[in-house]
Structure formats: C-alpha cells, structure tokens
Enzyme design. Sequence first.
Site, PDB file in Angstrom:
ATOM      1  N   ASP A 174      -0.208   5.113   0.816  1.00  0.00           N
ATOM      2  CA  ASP A 174      -0.161   6.252   1.883  1.00  0.00           C
ATOM      3  C   ASP A 174      -0.070   5.598   3.200  1.00  0.00           C
ATOM      4  OD1 ASP A 174      -0.602   7.969  -0.304  1.00  0.00           O
ATOM      5  OD2 ASP A 174      -2.883   7.311  -0.460  1.00  0.00           O
ATOM      6  N   ASP A 219       0.771  -1.107   0.073  1.00  0.00           N
ATOM      7  CA  ASP A 219      -0.168  -0.106  -0.066  1.00  0.00           C
ATOM      8  C   ASP A 219       0.758   1.311   0.049  1.00  0.00           C
ATOM      9  OD1 ASP A 219      -2.319   1.700   0.199  1.00  0.00           O
ATOM     10  OD2 ASP A 219      -1.906   1.789   2.443  1.00  0.00           O
TER      11      ASP A 219
END
Length: 247
Positions: free
Chosen positions: A14, A12
């Site tokens: 952020d 992922d």
Amino acid sequence: MDWADYDAVLFDLDGVVTPTAEVHMRAWSQMFNDFLADPAAPGGGDRSPYTDADYFAHVDGKPRYDGVRDFLASRGITLPEGSDGDAGDAATVRGLANLKNEDFNRVLERDGVEAFPGSVLLLDHLRELDLPLAVVSSSRNAPAVIEAAGLADRFRAVVSGAVAEDRGLPGKPAPDTFVHAAELVGAPVARTVVLEDAVSGVEAGAAGGFGLVIGVDRGAGREALTRAGASLVVSDLAELVPAEVRR
C-alpha cells in the site's frame, strides 16, 4: 543504482506498489472520527478530530490492531482489547480495527485498484533481470489487493498481516516479516532491497540489516524517511529504472 548488487527485492504494498494507502487513510479517518465524535463512546481521553498527521505518526505501515492501540494511547483513550470476531459496533480495540477493515474491503470491491505506473515499470524491469520479488505488507488484505491489481504473477511470496499472525511474527517496525520474506525467496538480508513508504516500514528494514532500504515518499516526508533509516528516498519507483529503459 546497480540492481546486480542485490539478490532480491521486497516491496511494501500500500503506497509503494498500489495507491491503496489512500483508501486505507480514508477508511481509518472515517472510523476514528466517527468514534471520536460519538458522545456515548467510552474510554475518555482527547476527542479532537483524527487527522492525516495522526495516520503518519501512529497508524501508517503497522498491523491494524497495533495502529488502533497506538492511536488510542496517543489520545489517552482506554478500551478493552476485545477479540478477533468483534463486530464493528463493539467499543474494543479489535472491534474498531475490524470496522475499518470492512470499510476498506467495500471500497476495494466497488472501485478495484490499479498499480502506480512507475511501480509497474520497475516490476517489469526487475522481471527482465530475473530478481526474485516478494510483498511484505501489514495488511491482511494484501493478497486480494495484488489480485485486484493483476500482479499476482509478479511475486514469489506474499507475507501479509495474516501470515505474520499465523507465524507469530511481530509487525513493523520490527524486521521479522521482511526477514521471513527474504528467507522465502532464498536471499540473504545483506543482499536484499527493501522498498517502503511508511516510517515504521523503513525502520523495520534498517533494523533488519538489509542491503539497501529505499524510502518512497508518498506523504511521510523525505526527511522522516531518511531519519528512519532510508539510504535513498524517491517519489516514484520509476526513478529506480535506468533512463534508457524508461524511454
């Protein structure tokens, strides 16, 4: 852990690679609280202030339109869906999401972004091991963030919110975007690692049957990430680099 047990790693973005989750949190808070405080805003429901707890419960890790829908539903607020082109002053689900996106892009352009040092350390280590890497992000802004952080050459594939929409892939907590990324780098899901800081993202990795799902606790909480399906939870990706490499 022994990285030799795996064929690929999916990140992922952020909150895992870059601290842009904080920018997203501020943008969401500004947008929702302006809407909730507006006496002329339609939709009824509970208008008490939006908080960080709302972010982690309803928004974190999800495609932005889904995040708006889920938060509004939690407050009993009903708005029309609207269209992708709705301006930020449109009282629609997509209008609110687009307003949040405009705020995020302004902050990114003004301030730039630097990756977490521990995340860069892990990226360096995995490059030495020649493991294929990909980013799987609900954000449509993922390519711009990776470019701004100077990491565009680190990842063989980027599955952003825009890619998911174009291919008709449901967002997290569904596993489809992670499965697609594994296909793009040519790795079986059973030998692929997922790194996620959001409960919805950990749930996606667990639902997809990935070889290892690692939670990165940037605020969601170790217990919540473990309940969602993380086999291992760390506070920084440097913990996943052998001690002799960190020296």
